[in-house]
Design a protein around this motif. Structure first.
Motif, PDB file in Angstrom:
ATOM      1  N   UNK A 129       8.913   3.684   0.099  1.00 12.66           N
ATOM      2  CA  UNK A 129       8.577   5.035   0.194  1.00 12.66           C
ATOM      3  C   UNK A 129       8.357   5.659  -1.177  1.00 12.66           C
ATOM      4  N   UNK A 130       9.072   5.449  -2.029  1.00 14.31           N
ATOM      5  CA  UNK A 130       9.088   5.898  -3.333  1.00 14.31           C
ATOM      6  C   UNK A 130       7.887   5.513  -3.951  1.00 14.31           C
ATOM      7  N   UNK A 131       7.540   4.277  -4.068  1.00 15.50           N
ATOM      8  CA  UNK A 131       6.253   3.904  -4.588  1.00 15.50           C
ATOM      9  C   UNK A 131       5.075   4.323  -3.888  1.00 15.50           C
ATOM     10  N   UNK A 132       5.159   4.203  -2.553  1.00 14.66           N
ATOM     11  CA  UNK A 132       3.978   4.874  -1.919  1.00 14.66           C
ATOM     12  C   UNK A 132       3.547   6.209  -2.373  1.00 14.66           C
ATOM     13  N   UNK A 133       4.776   7.011  -2.245  1.00 14.97           N
ATOM     14  CA  UNK A 133       4.533   8.582  -2.673  1.00 14.97           C
ATOM     15  C   UNK A 133       4.125   8.560  -3.943  1.00 14.97           C
ATOM     16  N   UNK A 134       4.367   7.727  -5.009  1.00 20.72           N
ATOM     17  CA  UNK A 134       3.856   7.761  -6.475  1.00 20.72           C
ATOM     18  C   UNK A 134       2.431   7.193  -6.490  1.00 20.72           C
ATOM     19  N   UNK A 135       2.200   6.304  -5.709  1.00 23.30           N
ATOM     20  CA  UNK A 135       0.906   5.655  -6.095  1.00 23.30           C
ATOM     21  C   UNK A 135      -0.152   5.949  -5.017  1.00 23.30           C
ATOM     22  N   UNK A 136      -0.078   6.397  -3.850  1.00 22.23           N
ATOM     23  CA  UNK A 136      -1.150   6.791  -3.037  1.00 22.23           C
ATOM     24  C   UNK A 136      -1.882   8.004  -3.469  1.00 22.23           C
ATOM     25  N   UNK A 137      -3.116   7.830  -3.131  1.00 19.63           N
ATOM     26  CA  UNK A 137      -4.027   8.934  -3.794  1.00 19.63           C
ATOM     27  C   UNK A 137      -3.777  10.519  -3.032  1.00 19.63           C
ATOM     28  N   UNK A 138      -4.139  11.346  -3.596  1.00 16.17           N
ATOM     29  CA  UNK A 138      -3.741  12.697  -3.158  1.00 16.17           C
ATOM     30  C   UNK A 138      -4.793  12.947  -1.642  1.00 16.17           C
ATOM     31  N   UNK A 153       7.655  13.273  -1.249  1.00 17.23           N
ATOM     32  CA  UNK A 153       7.656  11.975  -0.568  1.00 17.23           C
ATOM     33  C   UNK A 153       6.657  12.197   0.685  1.00 17.23           C
ATOM     34  N   UNK A 154       6.369  13.008   1.001  1.00 13.31           N
ATOM     35  CA  UNK A 154       5.377  13.265   2.291  1.00 13.31           C
ATOM     36  C   UNK A 154       4.108  12.449   2.058  1.00 13.31           C
ATOM     37  N   UNK A 155       3.592  12.401   0.904  1.00 17.59           N
ATOM     38  CA  UNK A 155       2.346  11.568   0.529  1.00 17.59           C
ATOM     39  C   UNK A 155       2.672  10.152   1.126  1.00 17.59           C
ATOM     40  N   UNK A 156       3.883   9.867   1.080  1.00 16.44           N
ATOM     41  CA  UNK A 156       3.964   8.271   1.483  1.00 16.44           C
ATOM     42  C   UNK A 156       3.344   8.009   2.943  1.00 16.44           C
ATOM     43  N   UNK A 157       3.352   9.059   3.820  1.00 14.23           N
ATOM     44  CA  UNK A 157       2.674   9.332   5.208  1.00 14.23           C
ATOM     45  C   UNK A 157       1.448   9.932   5.235  1.00 14.23           C
ATOM     46  N   UNK A 175      -0.885  10.565   2.942  1.00 19.20           N
ATOM     47  CA  UNK A 175      -2.062  10.313   2.109  1.00 19.20           C
ATOM     48  C   UNK A 175      -2.383   8.617   2.563  1.00 19.20           C
ATOM     49  N   UNK A 176      -3.572   8.402   2.343  1.00 16.36           N
ATOM     50  CA  UNK A 176      -4.079   7.400   2.631  1.00 16.36           C
ATOM     51  C   UNK A 176      -3.550   6.217   1.772  1.00 16.36           C
ATOM     52  N   UNK A 177      -2.912   5.077   2.137  1.00 14.41           N
ATOM     53  CA  UNK A 177      -2.316   4.177   1.118  1.00 14.41           C
ATOM     54  C   UNK A 177      -3.286   3.277   0.534  1.00 14.41           C
ATOM     55  N   UNK A 178      -2.847   2.888  -0.634  1.00 15.67           N
ATOM     56  CA  UNK A 178      -3.912   2.336  -1.519  1.00 15.67           C
ATOM     57  C   UNK A 178      -3.711   0.572  -0.927  1.00 15.67           C
ATOM     58  N   UNK A 179      -2.708   0.374  -0.321  1.00 14.62           N
ATOM     59  CA  UNK A 179      -2.614  -0.947   0.088  1.00 14.62           C
ATOM     60  C   UNK A 179      -1.846  -1.117   1.362  1.00 14.62           C
ATOM     61  N   UNK A 180      -2.092  -1.975   2.385  1.00 14.51           N
ATOM     62  CA  UNK A 180      -1.249  -1.755   3.705  1.00 14.51           C
ATOM     63  C   UNK A 180       0.072  -2.290   3.605  1.00 14.51           C
TER      64      UNK A 180
END
Length: 598
Positions: free
Chosen positions: A262-271, A331-335, A337-342
């Motif tokens: 979740x932390x990585x996804x929130x940090x790396x997922x595009x806006x 952390x909402x960006x983890x869900x 935002x569109x993930x950069x990887x599945x």
């Protein structure tokens, strides 16, 4: 129809998510409850006896028999105890992720038993220890333990530390899992369990610092280690005796993996956002979110922190915007935002669990200063008592047995708290808990402030007596009873009871179900960090106060030359600031579990 009714009846009489010791479904009314928790409480007496019997007096063993210098002996013991408590995190993690608390306890007890056997054999055999010092020749140098003998010593100690860590990380959670937290009665019984867990922990400590310490000093360390070995050995069949009544939570995989994802996804997922309802609906492919109704419940839980759910019959409610200004809203960006990887795709529940864990950490951090104050009970407070009159009638009390005071206070206060204070608070507040977890922890932190102030005043009185008696440079006992020291033990013992029991229950009840053991282990990690921080603060104080040619506060020919009262006032101020910091976080915390705030 009969088959469907049979399935419904089976579901109604079994505990979902739990199994017995043979991995069979557990039955409501047959498994769990206070009887199962009773075995855990008895085991805790023996487990803490085995641990504290050696830890409380280990410095003397290292100095007298292994010929280690006092400073190195103190560091070795601090490292041993700190490692044991920090390893509770490992025990909790393994309990949640791969094994049950039931299995982790048995494995850990066997490891601790093996370590104690090694220490007992070494203490018994003269050939496995350094040769005795030549007392007839004061100029002779004692041979310090080294080589294979040192390897054997530390192998035994750190096997014990590994076993203790596993037990501390699994046993409290195993006992708490025996109660149904979906009912008020179950939650009340669980609260009683945590109170008596601390009571039993103190019972083991009482036997350790009295009987076992006396045996070690008067009969030999092989007998002291032997008693500890016997205690942990007996705990295993007693624990196994309750196997038929235990309910064991099924491990659900690594909780840390989910949080880091979740932390990585929130940090790396595009806006760039994606449709929120589609993100929620995508969870339908998971077995645990098989229906649209379940997905909607997860969506409602996600938004509960900020606003009420709109009417379900409103068509616009399907296009809900996730909150952007709540706690850890990034952390909402983890869900959303569109993930950069599945592999970085997250569910709403995973994001919510990560938020819960992050909200627990400030409370955890605020208890470290308290445990730093508790560390003074085994250091400066004992040294203070050693300069005072320790006679109790015709009996001379050894300063090393002074921890008996906070232990006795806890043993008295625990039943009083559970049977008198809590029922009164429930009637007065008309709530289920009477005193919430955070209120209980706050009372403990406030008492630590008072304890440090009392300790400073007692030290001022002790030094005044030394000055008026002309004994400032003397190493003999001062004409003042050691019962004055009992005052700071009273307040710190009370603070420990309120905080430790409250912290164990708070972490267990508030943490996600998938990481309750790991979260509960944070209580022990706080204790370890408190001891480490105490050492750091003492070094900083001496370094700062020793500048410009001044004598450091905590150095001198004897304790009368120390400025210990100034150090206690410093700890009082730090504890006060820590308490204000705690109030900041506690007043903003929103309880997650049912009944915690009721």
């Amino acid at each position: 129809m009969d088959q469907e009714g049979g399935h419904q009846q089976m579901a109604a009489t079994t505990w979902e998510g739990y199994v017995d010791w043979r991995n069979r479904p557990v039955i409501v009314g047959r498994h769990g409850g206070m009887l199962a928790a009773f075995f855990v409480l008895v085991v805790e007496v023996l487990e803490n006896l085995a641990f504290l019997a050696n830890a409380s007096n280990l410095v003397m063993y290292m100095e007298d028999y292994m010929h280690v210098s006092p400073s190195r002996a103190a560091n070795d013991v601090t490292n041993f105890m700190g490692t044991a408590f920090l390893l509770a995190l490992l025990g909790g993690f393994l309990s949640d992720a791969f094994f049950t608390t039931y299995r982790i306890y048995l494995i850990s007890a066997a490891i601790e038993f093996l370590g104690l056997v090694i220490l007992t054999v070494q203490a018994k055999s003269a050939s496995l220890k350094p040769p005795p010092c030549n007392l007839a020749n004061p100029a002779a140098v004692c041979q310090e333990v080294g080589g294979g003998k040192a390897a054997m010593l530390f192998a035994g100690l750190y096997l014990v530390a590994l076993g203790v860590g596993g037990i501390k990380g699994s046993l409290p959670s195993h006992g708490a899992e025996q109660f149904d937290d979906s009912t008020p009665q179950g939650r009340k019984k669980r609260s009683t369990f945590f109170n008596y867990f601390v009571f039993c922990l103190s019972c083991g400590g009482l036997i350790a610092v009295t009987l076992v310490v006396w045996v070690e000093d008067n009969k030999g360390w092989q007998w002291g280690f032997g008693i500890s070995t016997l205690a942990i050995f007996l705990s295993i069949p007693i624990f196994l005796a309750g196997s038929a009544s235990y309910r064991n939570k099924i491990p659900s995989g690594s909780p840390l993996t989910t949080i880091f994802k979740v932390l990585i996804a929130a940090a790396l997922n595009p806006c760039k956002s994606r449709n929120t309802s589609n993100a929620i609906a995508s969870m339908n492919t998971s077995p645990s979110h098989g229906t649209t109704q379940m997905a909607q419940r997860k969506q409602e839980a996600f938004e509960a922190e900020e606003e009420e759910e709109e009417e379900e019959d409103d068509p616009k409610s399907k296009e809900v915007t996730l909150p952007s200004n709540g706690s850890f809203s990034f952390l909402n960006r983890a869900v959303t935002s569109k993930p950069i990887h599945r592999s970085l795709e997250c569910s709403v529940q995973q994001v919510e669990d990560a938020k819960v864990v992050l909200k627990l950490l400030p409370v955890f951090a605020c208890t470290i200063i308290l445990n730093c104050c508790l560390a003074q009970l085994s250091t400066f407070s004992v040294q203070q008592a050693s300069t005072m009159d320790t006679k109790l009638g015709s009996l001379k009390v050894p300063p090393a047995s002074l921890p008996i005071f906070p232990i006795l206070f806890i043993m008295i206060l625990a039943p009083v708290y559970d049977h008198f204070i809590v029922p009164f608070a429930r009637r007065a507040t008309k709530t289920e808990m009477g005193i919430t977890h955070l209120q209980r922890i706050g009372i403990g932190l406030a008492l630590s402030v008072l304890a440090m102030a009392v300790a400073a005043l007692v030290e001022i009185k002790r030094k005044r007596v030394a000055s008026h008696s002309g004994l400032l440079d003397s190493t003999g006992p001062l004409p003042i009873t050691f019962f004055w020291i009992a005052l700071q033990y009273l307040f710190l013992g009370s603070a420990d009871l309120f905080t430790l029991a409250g912290l164990l229950e708070f972490f267990f009840s508030e943490a996600p179900a998938s990481m309750r053991s790991l979260a509960t282990a944070l209580s022990w990690a706080s204790l370890a960090m408190g001891y480490y921080l105490s050492t750091v603060i003492v070094s900083i104080v001496n370094g700062v106060t020793g500048n410009s040619g001044h004598r450091p506060w905590l150095k001198g020919a004897n304790l009368n030359g120390y400025h210990l009262e100034r150090f206690y006032w410093l700890m009082c101020v730090l504890s006060g600031l820590n308490f204000l910091n705690y109030l900041f976080w506690a007043t903003r915390y929103k309880y997650r579990s049912t009944g915690s705030s009721k």
